[in-house]
Design a protein around this motif. Structure first.
Motif, short mmCIF file in Angstrom:
data_model
loop_
_atom_site.label_atom_id
_atom_site.label_comp_id
_atom_site.label_asym_id
_atom_site.label_seq_id
_atom_site.Cartn_x
_atom_site.Cartn_y
_atom_site.Cartn_z
N ALA A 20 70.85 23.25 -73.81
CA ALA A 20 71.86 23.81 -72.90
C ALA A 20 71.64 23.36 -71.46
O ALA A 20 72.58 23.34 -70.66
CB ALA A 20 71.83 25.34 -72.97
N ASN A 21 70.40 22.96 -71.11
CA ASN A 21 70.08 22.65 -69.72
C ASN A 21 69.66 21.20 -69.47
O ASN A 21 69.24 20.86 -68.37
CB ASN A 21 68.96 23.58 -69.24
CG ASN A 21 69.38 25.04 -69.27
OD1 ASN A 21 70.43 25.40 -68.77
ND2 ASN A 21 68.57 25.88 -69.90
N SER A 22 69.79 20.35 -70.49
CA SER A 22 69.32 18.97 -70.35
C SER A 22 70.08 18.19 -69.27
O SER A 22 69.55 17.25 -68.69
CB SER A 22 69.42 18.24 -71.69
OG SER A 22 70.78 18.14 -72.10
N LYS A 23 71.32 18.60 -69.00
CA LYS A 23 72.12 17.89 -67.99
C LYS A 23 72.26 18.70 -66.70
O LYS A 23 73.06 18.35 -65.83
CB LYS A 23 73.51 17.58 -68.55
CG LYS A 23 73.48 16.62 -69.73
CD LYS A 23 74.87 16.33 -70.25
CE LYS A 23 74.83 15.37 -71.43
NZ LYS A 23 76.19 15.07 -71.97
N ASN A 24 71.47 19.74 -66.59
CA ASN A 24 71.55 20.60 -65.41
C ASN A 24 70.65 20.01 -64.31
O ASN A 24 69.49 20.39 -64.17
CB ASN A 24 71.11 22.02 -65.76
CG ASN A 24 71.46 23.02 -64.67
OD1 ASN A 24 71.51 22.68 -63.49
ND2 ASN A 24 71.68 24.27 -65.07
N PRO B 213 65.99 14.17 -70.41
CA PRO B 213 67.16 14.13 -71.31
C PRO B 213 67.29 12.74 -71.94
O PRO B 213 66.78 11.76 -71.40
CB PRO B 213 68.33 14.40 -70.36
CG PRO B 213 67.73 15.02 -69.14
CD PRO B 213 66.36 14.45 -69.02
N PRO B 214 67.96 12.64 -73.09
CA PRO B 214 68.16 11.34 -73.75
C PRO B 214 68.83 10.32 -72.83
O PRO B 214 68.49 9.14 -72.85
CB PRO B 214 69.06 11.68 -74.94
CG PRO B 214 68.81 13.13 -75.20
CD PRO B 214 68.54 13.74 -73.86
N GLN B 215 69.78 10.79 -72.03
CA GLN B 215 70.46 9.92 -71.07
C GLN B 215 70.42 10.58 -69.70
O GLN B 215 70.82 11.73 -69.55
CB GLN B 215 71.91 9.67 -71.49
CG GLN B 215 72.06 8.79 -72.72
CD GLN B 215 73.52 8.48 -73.02
OE1 GLN B 215 74.41 9.28 -72.73
NE2 GLN B 215 73.77 7.32 -73.59
N LEU B 216 69.94 9.82 -68.73
CA LEU B 216 69.86 10.35 -67.36
C LEU B 216 71.15 10.07 -66.62
O LEU B 216 71.70 8.96 -66.67
CB LEU B 216 68.69 9.70 -66.62
CG LEU B 216 67.28 10.02 -67.13
CD1 LEU B 216 66.24 9.22 -66.37
CD2 LEU B 216 66.99 11.51 -67.02
N MET C 255 64.04 10.68 -62.16
CA MET C 255 63.18 11.11 -63.26
C MET C 255 62.79 9.95 -64.18
O MET C 255 61.94 10.12 -65.07
CB MET C 255 63.90 12.18 -64.10
CG MET C 255 64.24 13.45 -63.35
SD MET C 255 65.36 14.53 -64.29
CE MET C 255 64.41 14.82 -65.78
N ALA C 256 63.39 8.80 -63.98
CA ALA C 256 63.23 7.70 -64.93
C ALA C 256 61.80 7.16 -64.99
O ALA C 256 61.29 6.85 -66.07
CB ALA C 256 64.21 6.57 -64.59
N THR C 257 61.16 7.04 -63.84
CA THR C 257 59.80 6.48 -63.80
C THR C 257 58.94 7.27 -62.82
O THR C 257 59.45 7.98 -61.95
CB THR C 257 59.82 5.00 -63.35
OG1 THR C 257 60.29 4.94 -61.99
CG2 THR C 257 60.72 4.17 -64.25
N GLU C 258 57.65 7.11 -62.95
CA GLU C 258 56.72 7.78 -62.04
C GLU C 258 56.91 7.28 -60.61
O GLU C 258 56.79 8.05 -59.65
CB GLU C 258 55.28 7.56 -62.49
CG GLU C 258 54.26 8.28 -61.63
CD GLU C 258 52.83 8.13 -62.14
OE1 GLU C 258 51.91 8.65 -61.47
OE2 GLU C 258 52.64 7.50 -63.20
#
Length: 243
Positions: free
Chosen positions: A162-166, A199-202, A209-212
């Protein structure tokens, strides 16, 4: 001869007249019956129209009533927890008074045991309010740790989908970790990834969030503006301050 013909014609005329009168007496009931049927049909048509109007009026939706409750509550019939505050919602599906049970903001976590759960669709809003409520007194390392633990609930298996795209919740977690001096700089990324599953898709606003490396850039940006971000969090916490 002529007199005889006159008698014959007179008898024919009388005979025809009798036939016409007899036929008329037979047809009159049929004519009257047809007339009554037409009148009856006209009456029914008016009645159907009226019924149609009534039915149409009844089918119109009534205006939705505003309802809210300024505290964390549980519907004790469904065992679902809500936070239907007017500070967030204009409309909320009402809970019947005999099913409404208030939950203390100081002890809510101890009551979140199966089968009790947050309203999944609204879990992001509920948990965000509870997180900010932890910061209402003072923003320091201790309150930030409690807020991080509270916010991480939004990313557990129960509510993750429910919150993956929040992105608002992800951004809030980023800020809480960035401002917490108790978490060393070289451990902020591991702390974040332990609390939040990507999330599966950012989306575009989640690209940090993609990389450190991108994450660390955002951390540095926030820490360089520490006072500004603390002031913003104080404003948000004040908005959701409940007694």
């Amino acid at each position: 001869m002529q007199g005889k013909n006159k008698d014959i014609n007179r008898r024919k005329f009388v005979g025809n007249t009798v036939k016409i009168v007899t036929l008329g007496s037979l047809l009159m009931p049929l004519v009257e019956a047809c007339g009554n049927k037409k009148s009856s049909n006209k009456g029914n048509a008016g009645s159907d129209t009226t019924k149609g109007k009534i039915s149409k009026n009844r089918s119109k939706k009534l205006p939705r009533k505003k309802w809210s409750h300024e505290s964390l509550v549980m519907n004790n019939k469904t065992q679902v927890v809500h936070f239907p505050t007017s500070r967030v919602y204009t409309y909320y599906d009402p809970i019947k008074p005999n099913h409404l049970q208030e939950i203390s903001l100081a002890t809510w976590s101890s009551q979140m045991e199966e089968p009790v759960r947050f309203n999944r669709e609204q879990s992001g809003n509920i948990i965000e309010i509870l997180t900010l409520h932890q910061l209402k007194g003072e923003i320091n390392d201790t309150s930030l740790i409690v807020a991080i633990d509270t916010l991480s609930t939004a990313f557990t298996e129960e509510y993750e989908k429910a919150n993956s795209k929040n992105f608002r919740l992800h951004e809030l977690m980023l800020q809480l970790i960035a401002l917490n001096n108790a978490i060393p700089a070289d451990q902020k990324w591991t702390t974040f990834t332990a609390k939040v599953k990507n999330p599966p898709q950012l989306r575009k606003r989640q690209d940090w969030m993609a990389t450190e490396t991108k994450f660390t850039e955002r951390i540095n940006y926030i820490t360089q503006r520490r006072n500004d971000y603390i002031a913003r969090l104080n404003e948000r916490a004040a908005k959701y301050s409940f007694t």
